[in-house]
Design a protein around this motif. Structure first.
Motif, PDB file in Angstrom:
ATOM      1  N   LEU A 123     -46.259  28.128 -49.148  1.00 18.07           N
ATOM      2  CA  LEU A 123     -46.264  26.988 -48.454  1.00 18.07           C
ATOM      3  C   LEU A 123     -45.902  27.372 -46.871  1.00 18.07           C
ATOM      4  O   LEU A 123     -46.566  26.533 -46.256  1.00 18.07           O
ATOM      5  CB  LEU A 123     -44.832  25.921 -48.804  1.00 18.07           C
ATOM      6  CG  LEU A 123     -44.891  24.930 -48.433  1.00 18.07           C
ATOM      7  CD1 LEU A 123     -46.086  23.708 -48.381  1.00 18.07           C
ATOM      8  CD2 LEU A 123     -43.451  23.778 -48.729  1.00 18.07           C
ATOM      9  N   MET A 124     -45.227  28.416 -46.732  1.00 19.37           N
ATOM     10  CA  MET A 124     -44.922  28.535 -45.215  1.00 19.37           C
ATOM     11  C   MET A 124     -46.278  29.310 -44.814  1.00 19.37           C
ATOM     12  O   MET A 124     -46.774  29.059 -43.629  1.00 19.37           O
ATOM     13  CB  MET A 124     -43.822  29.551 -45.163  1.00 19.37           C
ATOM     14  CG  MET A 124     -42.486  29.204 -45.324  1.00 19.37           C
ATOM     15  SD  MET A 124     -42.233  27.877 -44.077  1.00 19.37           S
ATOM     16  CE  MET A 124     -42.469  26.210 -45.188  1.00 19.37           C
ATOM     17  N   ARG A 170     -48.870  28.049 -41.568  1.00 18.94           N
ATOM     18  CA  ARG A 170     -49.431  28.941 -40.305  1.00 18.94           C
ATOM     19  C   ARG A 170     -50.826  28.730 -40.453  1.00 18.94           C
ATOM     20  O   ARG A 170     -51.394  29.471 -39.572  1.00 18.94           O
ATOM     21  CB  ARG A 170     -48.965  30.331 -40.732  1.00 18.94           C
ATOM     22  CG  ARG A 170     -47.358  30.449 -40.420  1.00 18.94           C
ATOM     23  CD  ARG A 170     -47.026  31.983 -40.474  1.00 18.94           C
ATOM     24  NE  ARG A 170     -46.914  32.399 -41.787  1.00 18.94           N
ATOM     25  CZ  ARG A 170     -46.123  32.537 -42.650  1.00 18.94           C
ATOM     26  NH1 ARG A 170     -44.908  31.850 -42.421  1.00 18.94           N
ATOM     27  NH2 ARG A 170     -46.295  32.917 -44.022  1.00 18.94           N
ATOM     28  N   LEU A 171     -51.835  28.349 -40.981  1.00 21.26           N
ATOM     29  CA  LEU A 171     -53.170  28.089 -41.037  1.00 21.26           C
ATOM     30  C   LEU A 171     -53.595  27.492 -39.844  1.00 21.26           C
ATOM     31  O   LEU A 171     -52.895  26.631 -39.229  1.00 21.26           O
ATOM     32  CB  LEU A 171     -53.597  27.269 -42.371  1.00 21.26           C
ATOM     33  CG  LEU A 171     -53.609  27.970 -43.536  1.00 21.26           C
ATOM     34  CD1 LEU A 171     -54.227  27.088 -44.774  1.00 21.26           C
ATOM     35  CD2 LEU A 171     -54.405  29.452 -43.806  1.00 21.26           C
ATOM     36  N   ALA A 187     -51.406  21.083 -51.647  1.00 19.88           N
ATOM     37  CA  ALA A 187     -51.481  22.057 -52.898  1.00 19.88           C
ATOM     38  C   ALA A 187     -50.293  22.812 -53.120  1.00 19.88           C
ATOM     39  O   ALA A 187     -49.641  22.914 -54.174  1.00 19.88           O
ATOM     40  CB  ALA A 187     -52.735  22.758 -53.132  1.00 19.88           C
ATOM     41  N   ALA A 188     -49.677  23.557 -52.147  1.00 18.58           N
ATOM     42  CA  ALA A 188     -48.610  24.263 -52.336  1.00 18.58           C
ATOM     43  C   ALA A 188     -47.440  23.491 -52.378  1.00 18.58           C
ATOM     44  O   ALA A 188     -46.470  24.014 -53.086  1.00 18.58           O
ATOM     45  CB  ALA A 188     -48.401  25.151 -50.691  1.00 18.58           C
ATOM     46  N   ASP A 227     -36.619  16.639 -54.898  1.00 17.76           N
ATOM     47  CA  ASP A 227     -36.885  15.473 -54.018  1.00 17.76           C
ATOM     48  C   ASP A 227     -37.186  15.841 -52.592  1.00 17.76           C
ATOM     49  O   ASP A 227     -37.880  14.866 -51.974  1.00 17.76           O
ATOM     50  CB  ASP A 227     -35.269  14.830 -53.908  1.00 17.76           C
ATOM     51  CG  ASP A 227     -34.766  14.308 -55.287  1.00 17.76           C
ATOM     52  OD1 ASP A 227     -35.867  13.951 -56.186  1.00 17.76           O
ATOM     53  OD2 ASP A 227     -33.606  13.941 -55.299  1.00 17.76           O
ATOM     54  N   VAL A 228     -36.875  16.914 -52.290  1.00 13.39           N
ATOM     55  CA  VAL A 228     -37.160  17.326 -50.603  1.00 13.39           C
ATOM     56  C   VAL A 228     -38.911  17.286 -50.862  1.00 13.39           C
ATOM     57  O   VAL A 228     -39.510  16.916 -49.938  1.00 13.39           O
ATOM     58  CB  VAL A 228     -36.654  18.815 -50.177  1.00 13.39           C
ATOM     59  CG1 VAL A 228     -37.337  19.259 -49.003  1.00 13.39           C
ATOM     60  CG2 VAL A 228     -35.261  18.683 -50.157  1.00 13.39           C
ATOM     61  N   ASN A 229     -39.352  18.034 -51.656  1.00 13.45           N
ATOM     62  CA  ASN A 229     -40.677  18.270 -51.690  1.00 13.45           C
ATOM     63  C   ASN A 229     -41.581  16.993 -52.241  1.00 13.45           C
ATOM     64  O   ASN A 229     -42.571  16.479 -51.379  1.00 13.45           O
ATOM     65  CB  ASN A 229     -41.211  19.293 -52.701  1.00 13.45           C
ATOM     66  CG  ASN A 229     -40.760  20.759 -52.419  1.00 13.45           C
ATOM     67  OD1 ASN A 229     -40.427  20.893 -51.502  1.00 13.45           O
ATOM     68  ND2 ASN A 229     -40.329  21.301 -53.632  1.00 13.45           N
ATOM     69  N   LEU A 230     -40.847  15.989 -53.015  1.00 13.28           N
ATOM     70  CA  LEU A 230     -41.562  14.641 -53.008  1.00 13.28           C
ATOM     71  C   LEU A 230     -41.700  13.854 -51.757  1.00 13.28           C
ATOM     72  O   LEU A 230     -42.452  13.142 -51.362  1.00 13.28           O
ATOM     73  CB  LEU A 230     -40.795  13.696 -54.102  1.00 13.28           C
ATOM     74  CG  LEU A 230     -41.036  14.254 -55.425  1.00 13.28           C
ATOM     75  CD1 LEU A 230     -40.301  13.366 -56.631  1.00 13.28           C
ATOM     76  CD2 LEU A 230     -42.628  13.857 -55.944  1.00 13.28           C
ATOM     77  N   ALA A 231     -40.387  13.793 -50.896  1.00 14.86           N
ATOM     78  CA  ALA A 231     -40.405  13.095 -49.723  1.00 14.86           C
ATOM     79  C   ALA A 231     -41.793  13.733 -48.862  1.00 14.86           C
ATOM     80  O   ALA A 231     -42.269  12.920 -48.194  1.00 14.86           O
ATOM     81  CB  ALA A 231     -39.190  13.495 -48.935  1.00 14.86           C
TER      82      ALA A 231
END
Length: 193
Positions: free
Chosen positions: A81-82, A86-87, A104-105, A161-165
Motif C-alpha cells: 500500500l505504501m 509513492r507511484l 487494489a492494495a 474499519d480503517v481500510n473500509l473508510a
C-alpha cells in the motif's frame, strides 16, 4: 519485509511494536496474539492427553495454519500500500493508474484481516468445545486463550474499519461487499464472545 515477525525475540518484537516504525501494526499484532490465544487452547488439549480430543487438536492446528501467516502478510500488505502511494502522479494517466493500484492494495489489506477474523471466530468455537473437555485444572488456560482470541479478532476488525473508510472515500465498488462481510463477521464475533 526482511525477517518474519515470528523469528524476532519477544523483546525486539515489543520494542518494534512500540517504536515509531509503522510495522508491525494492529493487523500483525492481532494475528500474533490470536495465534498465542489458540496456542493456550492447544496446550490445554495436549496436557489433557485424551485420544478423544485428537480431532479437536487437529482442528486447532489447522486454525493456526490459517492465523499465523497473517502477521507477516499484514506487513507485506502495508508495504504494498505504501509503495502504491509513492507511484507517480504527474499526469491524468499516472493518477488513474496510481488510484487503481492504491484501491487494489487497500482491498487486499481489507480482505486479509477479514479472513483472520473468520479464522479467529472458528477458534472461539473450538475453545468452547475444549473448555468442557480438558482437565479441570487447566480450564483457565482455555478461557484465557478464548479471551485473547476474542480481543485479537476485535483488533483485526479495527484494521478492517480503517481500510473500509479509505475505500469508501475512494468510492470503491468493492467497499459495499467488504462492509457487508465485516458486518456479518462482527455480528458472529459478538455472538461468539
Amino acid at each position: 519485509m526482511q525477517q518474519s515477525l515470528w523469528e524476532l525475540p519477544a523483546s525486539e518484537l515489543l520494542s518494534r511494536t512500540a517504536s515509531s516504525e509503522p510495522t508491525p501494526g494492529g493487523g500483525s499484532i492481532a494475528a500474533m496474539t490470536g495465534a498465542l490465544g489458540v496456542g493456550l487452547v492447544q496446550m490445554a488439549v495436549a496436557v489433557t492427553a485424551d485420544p478423544e480430543l485428537e480431532s479437536l487438536s487437529e482442528r486447532l492446528g489447522a486454525l493456526q495454519e490459517r492465523i499465523v501467516p497473517g502477521a507477516d502478510a499484514d506487513v507485506t500488505d502495508f508495504e504494498r500500500l505504501m509503495s502504491a502511494y509513492r507511484l507517480p502522479r504527474s499526469d491524468d494517466a499516472d493518477r488513474e493508474q496510481r488510484r487503481g493500484v492504491i484501491e487494489a492494495a487497500t482491498v487486499a489489506a481489507t480482505e486479509r484481516p477479514l479472513s483472520l477474523v473468520a479464522a479467529l471466530i472458528d477458534a472461539l468455537d473450538a475453545s468452547r468445545e475444549a473448555e468442557s473437555a480438558v482437565k479441570p485444572g487447566i480450564v483457565s488456560d482455555v478461557i484465557a486463550g478464548r479471551d485473547v482470541i476474542g480481543g485479537a479478532a476485535w483488533a483485526a476488525i479495527r484494521t478492517v474499519d480503517v481500510n473500509l473508510a479509505q475505500l469508501d472515500r475512494m468510492h470503491s465498488h468493492r467497499a459495499p461487499a467488504l462492509l457487508a462481510t465485516r458486518t456479518e463477521l462482527a455480528h458472529r464475533l459478538q455472538e461468539a464472545s
